[in-house]
Design an enzyme around this catalytic site. Structure first.
Site, short mmCIF file in Angstrom:
data_model
loop_
_atom_site.label_atom_id
_atom_site.label_comp_id
_atom_site.label_asym_id
_atom_site.label_seq_id
_atom_site.Cartn_x
_atom_site.Cartn_y
_atom_site.Cartn_z
N ASP A 126 4.36 -17.96 1.25
CA ASP A 126 4.99 -18.89 0.31
C ASP A 126 5.69 -20.04 1.05
O ASP A 126 5.66 -20.10 2.29
CB ASP A 126 6.00 -18.08 -0.53
CG ASP A 126 6.08 -18.56 -1.97
OD1 ASP A 126 5.71 -19.70 -2.24
OD2 ASP A 126 6.54 -17.78 -2.83
N TRP A 160 1.70 -24.48 -3.00
CA TRP A 160 1.81 -25.16 -4.30
C TRP A 160 1.15 -26.52 -4.37
O TRP A 160 1.53 -27.37 -5.19
CB TRP A 160 3.28 -25.31 -4.73
CG TRP A 160 4.16 -24.17 -4.43
CD1 TRP A 160 3.85 -22.85 -4.57
CD2 TRP A 160 5.50 -24.22 -3.94
NE1 TRP A 160 4.91 -22.08 -4.21
CE2 TRP A 160 5.94 -22.90 -3.82
CE3 TRP A 160 6.37 -25.27 -3.60
CZ2 TRP A 160 7.21 -22.57 -3.36
CZ3 TRP A 160 7.64 -24.95 -3.15
CH2 TRP A 160 8.05 -23.62 -3.03
N ASP A 182 3.62 -22.82 -10.03
CA ASP A 182 3.43 -21.51 -10.64
C ASP A 182 2.89 -21.59 -12.07
O ASP A 182 3.38 -22.39 -12.88
CB ASP A 182 4.76 -20.75 -10.66
CG ASP A 182 5.21 -20.36 -9.27
OD1 ASP A 182 4.62 -20.86 -8.29
OD2 ASP A 182 6.14 -19.55 -9.16
C1 GLA Z 1 6.77 -18.78 -5.62
C2 GLA Z 1 5.27 -18.51 -5.71
C3 GLA Z 1 5.01 -17.40 -6.71
C4 GLA Z 1 5.76 -16.14 -6.30
C5 GLA Z 1 7.24 -16.45 -6.15
C6 GLA Z 1 7.99 -15.29 -5.52
O1 GLA Z 1 7.28 -19.31 -6.81
O2 GLA Z 1 4.58 -19.67 -6.05
O3 GLA Z 1 3.61 -17.14 -6.81
O4 GLA Z 1 5.22 -15.65 -5.10
O5 GLA Z 1 7.45 -17.59 -5.30
O6 GLA Z 1 9.36 -15.58 -5.37
#
Ligand code: GLA
Length: 377
Positions: A126, A160, A182
């Protein structure tokens, strides 16, 4: 390590967030097998954020939260492997994870070694708490650390979509890369992800895949990224079909004990999974985009193995549309003299010897996919 086709599995985050523990994970592993997901091709069980203790141990290693995972993470990995599945874990390129547990910044090599010792087969990585961290350098460092770990570990980069990762994630060693923020369990979120993919697909091929985030299919508002949902089954079908058609990783996010029969059948649909896992691994080509105000109907061709191909229409409008496919738009002009046989992969209906043009009705927020081949001459 080379990954030939899009990874398939299940991840804890969408539904369970920080509410994870050993009992839950083992239960999901059992359901993964009992409910037929393993036989359908799913492989990875991924434990996302919130698995670790709040701090590293005295030797600077990551450690499991003792209450949530009393037997530690290797125990979980061994159980997953005993079922013939693969073990996925999570860390972060910053100093802390997104949920504020220790991240791997400046600990990449020691963490990769720890994951290898636990039998980890996939690392989701991440990008929170990254102030001042160059994301290309961070992902390169962890990918090199995984290579040094002595174990084949699939590297799932979750950055992302910042700085256009479709252009460089493959070169720094990722096997899949998130190109979106997300997902949540709403049609708005689905629409946002689908319409932002136009420039990403050429970055999607064997070796490194474009990750549109975990599926919300079957959640119906239940869980962390669930909202009071109005997602319909048609919309879930469109989500699963879009991820499949475009050869993206299939990571389920619903509680496997609550997935209803329709959604279970959908996520195990052989025709859709066959397109997703097609060996030629070619990205789809967008041949027509009808824009009305802000929404689109997207039409793609995807070339498949054995000289077959698939044509897809994704209707993002709120109304049903009658759409007409003109074959010259996807490389079969009238003068080719060639006809095609088209199979609607959801109904099984076969349309023989079609040429030049074909009309079809696509329901609101739904799709049509035709698996096609040239008719015999
Ligand atoms: C980010 C990621 C998610 C998840 C969360 C965990 O938002 O994009 O997919 O892994 O962190 O905290």
């Amino acid at each position: 390590m080379f990954v030939n086709t899009p990874p398939m599995g299940w991840n804890t985050w969408n539904t369970f967030g920080h509410n994870i523990n050993e009992e839950l994970v083992l239960k999901m592993v059992d359901l993964f097998v009992e409910k037929g997901y393993k036989d359908a091709g799913y492989e990875y069980v991924v434990i996302d954020d919130c698995w670790s203790g709040k701090e590293r141990d005295e030797t600077d290693r990551l450690v499991a939260d003792r209450e949530k995972f009393p037997h530690g993470m290797k125990y979980i990995g061994d159980y997953i492997h005993s079922k013939g599945l693969k073990f996925g874990m999570y860390s972060c390129a910053g100093t802390r994870t997104c949920a504020n547990y220790p991240g791997s910044y400046e600990h990449e090599y020691i963490d990769a070694k720890t994951f290898a010792e636990w039998g980890v087969d996939l690392l989701k990585y991440d990008f929170c708490f990254y102030d001042g961290v160059d994301s290309k350098r961070s992902y390169l460092t962890m990918s090199m650390a995984l290579r040094a770990s002595g174990r084949d570990i699939l590297f799932s980069a979750c950055q992302w979509g910042m700085n256009n990762p479709a252009q460089w994630m493959r070169s720094v060693g990722a096997h899949m890369f998130r190109s979106t923020y997300d997902i949540n369990d709403t049609y708005e979120s689905q629409l946002d992800i689908i319409t932002k993919q136009k420039n990403n697909f050429n970055g999607n091929a064997a070796g490194c895949f474009n990750d549109l985030d975990m599926l919300t299919v079957g959640m119906y508002g239940n869980g962390l990224v669930g909202r009071p949902t109005k997602m319909t089954f048609d919309e879930y079908e469109q989500q699963f079909a879009f991820w499949c058609f475009n050869g993206c990783p299939l990571m389920m996010g619903a509680d496997l004990s609550k997935v209803d029969d329709d959604c279970l059948k959908l996520m195990q649909n052989k025709e859709l999974i066959a397109i997703n896992q097609d060996k030629e691994c070619r990205p789809a080509y967008l041949f027509c985009e009808n824009e009305t105000r802000v929404k689109y109907a997207l039409k793609y061709i995807r070339q498949l193995e054995n000289n077959e191909f698939a044509i897809a229409i994704f209707n993002l409008h709120d109304n049903d549309v009658t759409d007409s496919l003109t074959f010259s738009q996807f490389g079969i002009p009238f003068v080719s003299g060639r006809n095609i046989d088209m199979k609607d992969i959801m109904t099984g209906e076969v349309f023989k010897e079609k040429h030049h043009e074909f009309q079809t009705v696509v329901k609101a927020h739904h799709f049509k996919i035709f698996r096609c081949k040239y008719s015999e001459v």
